[in-house]
Structures are given as C-alpha cells and as structure tokens.
Scaffold this motif. Structure first.
Motif, PDB file in Angstrom:
ATOM      1  N   ARG A  79     -33.445  12.582  26.415  1.00  0.00           N
ATOM      2  CA  ARG A  79     -33.108  11.738  27.705  1.00  0.00           C
ATOM      3  C   ARG A  79     -33.771  10.511  27.828  1.00  0.00           C
ATOM      4  O   ARG A  79     -33.068   9.492  28.082  1.00  0.00           O
ATOM      5  CB  ARG A  79     -33.633  12.703  28.908  1.00  0.00           C
ATOM      6  CG  ARG A  79     -33.264  12.066  30.206  1.00  0.00           C
ATOM      7  CD  ARG A  79     -32.281  11.372  30.640  1.00  0.00           C
ATOM      8  NE  ARG A  79     -31.166  12.224  30.447  1.00  0.00           N
ATOM      9  CZ  ARG A  79     -29.818  11.843  30.485  1.00  0.00           C
ATOM     10  NH1 ARG A  79     -29.358  10.727  30.379  1.00  0.00           N
ATOM     11  NH2 ARG A  79     -28.771  12.998  30.273  1.00  0.00           N
ATOM     12  N   ARG A  82     -31.706   8.112  25.331  1.00  0.00           N
ATOM     13  CA  ARG A  82     -30.462   7.868  25.799  1.00  0.00           C
ATOM     14  C   ARG A  82     -30.397   6.890  26.863  1.00  0.00           C
ATOM     15  O   ARG A  82     -29.821   5.900  27.361  1.00  0.00           O
ATOM     16  CB  ARG A  82     -29.677   9.159  26.549  1.00  0.00           C
ATOM     17  CG  ARG A  82     -29.219  10.188  25.451  1.00  0.00           C
ATOM     18  CD  ARG A  82     -28.615  11.431  25.962  1.00  0.00           C
ATOM     19  NE  ARG A  82     -27.291  11.105  26.518  1.00  0.00           N
ATOM     20  CZ  ARG A  82     -26.869  12.093  27.291  1.00  0.00           C
ATOM     21  NH1 ARG A  82     -27.496  12.857  27.931  1.00  0.00           N
ATOM     22  NH2 ARG A  82     -25.716  11.575  27.692  1.00  0.00           N
ATOM     23  N   ASP A  83     -31.629   6.835  27.907  1.00  0.00           N
ATOM     24  CA  ASP A  83     -31.894   5.995  28.926  1.00  0.00           C
ATOM     25  C   ASP A  83     -32.417   4.857  28.326  1.00  0.00           C
ATOM     26  O   ASP A  83     -31.816   3.612  29.013  1.00  0.00           O
ATOM     27  CB  ASP A  83     -32.820   6.670  29.924  1.00  0.00           C
ATOM     28  CG  ASP A  83     -32.556   7.788  30.862  1.00  0.00           C
ATOM     29  OD1 ASP A  83     -31.102   8.046  30.692  1.00  0.00           O
ATOM     30  OD2 ASP A  83     -33.257   8.573  31.358  1.00  0.00           O
ATOM     31  N   LYS A  86     -29.634   1.414  26.264  1.00  0.00           N
ATOM     32  CA  LYS A  86     -28.802   0.761  26.951  1.00  0.00           C
ATOM     33  C   LYS A  86     -28.927  -0.843  26.890  1.00  0.00           C
ATOM     34  O   LYS A  86     -29.910  -1.215  27.495  1.00  0.00           O
ATOM     35  CB  LYS A  86     -28.550   1.109  28.316  1.00  0.00           C
ATOM     36  CG  LYS A  86     -28.176   2.570  28.507  1.00  0.00           C
ATOM     37  CD  LYS A  86     -28.455   3.322  29.934  1.00  0.00           C
ATOM     38  CE  LYS A  86     -27.962   4.594  29.715  1.00  0.00           C
ATOM     39  NZ  LYS A  86     -28.173   5.456  31.273  1.00  0.00           N
ATOM     40  N   GLU A 106     -23.441   4.577  23.913  1.00  0.00           N
ATOM     41  CA  GLU A 106     -23.721   5.954  23.468  1.00  0.00           C
ATOM     42  C   GLU A 106     -22.347   6.323  22.983  1.00  0.00           C
ATOM     43  O   GLU A 106     -21.666   6.423  23.399  1.00  0.00           O
ATOM     44  CB  GLU A 106     -24.386   6.548  24.396  1.00  0.00           C
ATOM     45  CG  GLU A 106     -24.603   7.940  24.098  1.00  0.00           C
ATOM     46  CD  GLU A 106     -25.051   8.970  25.217  1.00  0.00           C
ATOM     47  OE1 GLU A 106     -24.769  10.066  25.387  1.00  0.00           O
ATOM     48  OE2 GLU A 106     -26.222   8.238  25.894  1.00  0.00           O
ATOM     49  N   ILE A 109     -23.486  13.117  21.045  1.00  0.00           N
ATOM     50  CA  ILE A 109     -24.664  13.492  21.088  1.00  0.00           C
ATOM     51  C   ILE A 109     -24.603  15.060  20.021  1.00  0.00           C
ATOM     52  O   ILE A 109     -23.585  15.801  20.254  1.00  0.00           O
ATOM     53  CB  ILE A 109     -25.136  14.366  22.370  1.00  0.00           C
ATOM     54  CG1 ILE A 109     -25.341  13.288  23.349  1.00  0.00           C
ATOM     55  CG2 ILE A 109     -26.464  15.207  22.324  1.00  0.00           C
ATOM     56  CD1 ILE A 109     -25.551  13.495  24.767  1.00  0.00           C
ATOM     57  N   VAL A 125     -28.537  11.835  18.703  1.00  0.00           N
ATOM     58  CA  VAL A 125     -27.455  11.043  19.507  1.00  0.00           C
ATOM     59  C   VAL A 125     -26.993   9.803  18.727  1.00  0.00           C
ATOM     60  O   VAL A 125     -27.849   9.050  18.012  1.00  0.00           O
ATOM     61  CB  VAL A 125     -27.976  10.670  20.888  1.00  0.00           C
ATOM     62  CG1 VAL A 125     -29.317   9.839  20.710  1.00  0.00           C
ATOM     63  CG2 VAL A 125     -26.878  10.141  21.672  1.00  0.00           C
ATOM     64  N   PHE A 127     -25.163   5.887  18.379  1.00  0.00           N
ATOM     65  CA  PHE A 127     -24.861   4.647  19.024  1.00  0.00           C
ATOM     66  C   PHE A 127     -24.297   3.696  18.345  1.00  0.00           C
ATOM     67  O   PHE A 127     -24.613   3.628  17.209  1.00  0.00           O
ATOM     68  CB  PHE A 127     -26.202   4.101  19.874  1.00  0.00           C
ATOM     69  CG  PHE A 127     -27.199   4.905  20.652  1.00  0.00           C
ATOM     70  CD1 PHE A 127     -26.955   4.917  22.116  1.00  0.00           C
ATOM     71  CD2 PHE A 127     -27.998   5.455  20.337  1.00  0.00           C
ATOM     72  CE1 PHE A 127     -27.584   5.555  23.002  1.00  0.00           C
ATOM     73  CE2 PHE A 127     -28.916   6.309  20.993  1.00  0.00           C
ATOM     74  CZ  PHE A 127     -28.713   6.171  22.410  1.00  0.00           C
TER      75      PHE A 127
END
Length: 135
Positions: A79, A82-83, A86, A106, A109, A125, A127
């Motif tokens: 998490r 992913r946060d 960006k 993204e 996953i 994950v 990107f």
C-alpha cells in the motif's frame, strides 16, 4: 552512459515515502527484511521520423517487489508503494542528469507469494513510467 531511468525515478519516490530499504535490482538473499526491490521489465524509446530531436520520450515497465516477514506487513508495504508511486509532471535530478517524469501509472498487482522454508511474504506491482530525457 544513461544514469536516469524508470528504476531511478521509482527509487526516488519510494525513498521519499518510506524508511524501508529500497534496492535498485533484485533483493539479495540475506537482506534484512522488510525490503523493496525495483527492476525494469521492458522499455521503449519513442523515435521520431527526423530522429534529430535532443529530447526523447521513454516508457518503461517497472516492477516493484516487496518482501517481508508477515502477510500483514507485506500488504501494508505494498500500500505504501502504491501510494508513493504517483507522479505527473515532476522533475527528477540524479547526479548531473535531469529528467522530466511525465507520468507513473500503476498497471498490475501480482499474486501473493509465500516461502515456508525461509518465512518470506512477497508481492509485486508494475508501473508504467513515462519520462523525457536529453540524448
């Protein structure tokens, strides 16, 4: 000799967001956990017809893998990744090269992995990192 890449951009984003060890490349056996590894899966430099531009757009698929000692830690770390990943229209500077990141998007996953022999929990994950660089 290219210094900046999608891996370097993701590493800068993650280092700004977490104190967890972030490694460019595969996480070596014996690394203190938790840890985050960043690898390039594929990439493409967008050529133009003239081929004489001094700035090119590059796109790279970057995979970020988290490795931890527990499932809950794995999910929390994923998490955080992913946060943190960006970025739109952000300038990155590494050594003497500056790169304009156009987007970090993204993609997918991956599945949960567990190694019962060494008690490792892992997940990745992907990107898509789009950036402009001087050539």
């Amino acid at each position: 000799n290219r210094i900046m890449s999608g891996v370097a951009i993701i590493k800068k984003l993650l280092n700004a967001a977490t104190t967890t060890q972030v490694i460019a490349g595969v996480i070596p056996i014996g690394t203190t956990l938790p840890a985050i590894g960043i690898t390039q899966i594929s990439g493409k430099m967008r050529d133009t017809l003239a081929g004489s531009e001094t700035i090119r757009l590059e796109t790279e698929r970057i995979q970020v893998t988290v490795v931890s000692k527990s499932y809950a830690e794995q999910k929390a770390l994923l998490r955080t990744v992913r946060d943190a990943c960006k970025a739109i229209e952000k300038l990155f500077v590494l050594s003497s090269e500056s790169v304009m990141c156009k987007a970090v998007i993204e993609e997918f996953i991956g599945p949960d992995f567990y190694d019962s022999e060494v008690i490792l929990y892992m997940q990745s994950v992907d990107f898509m990192v789009k950036y402009q660089r001087s050539i």
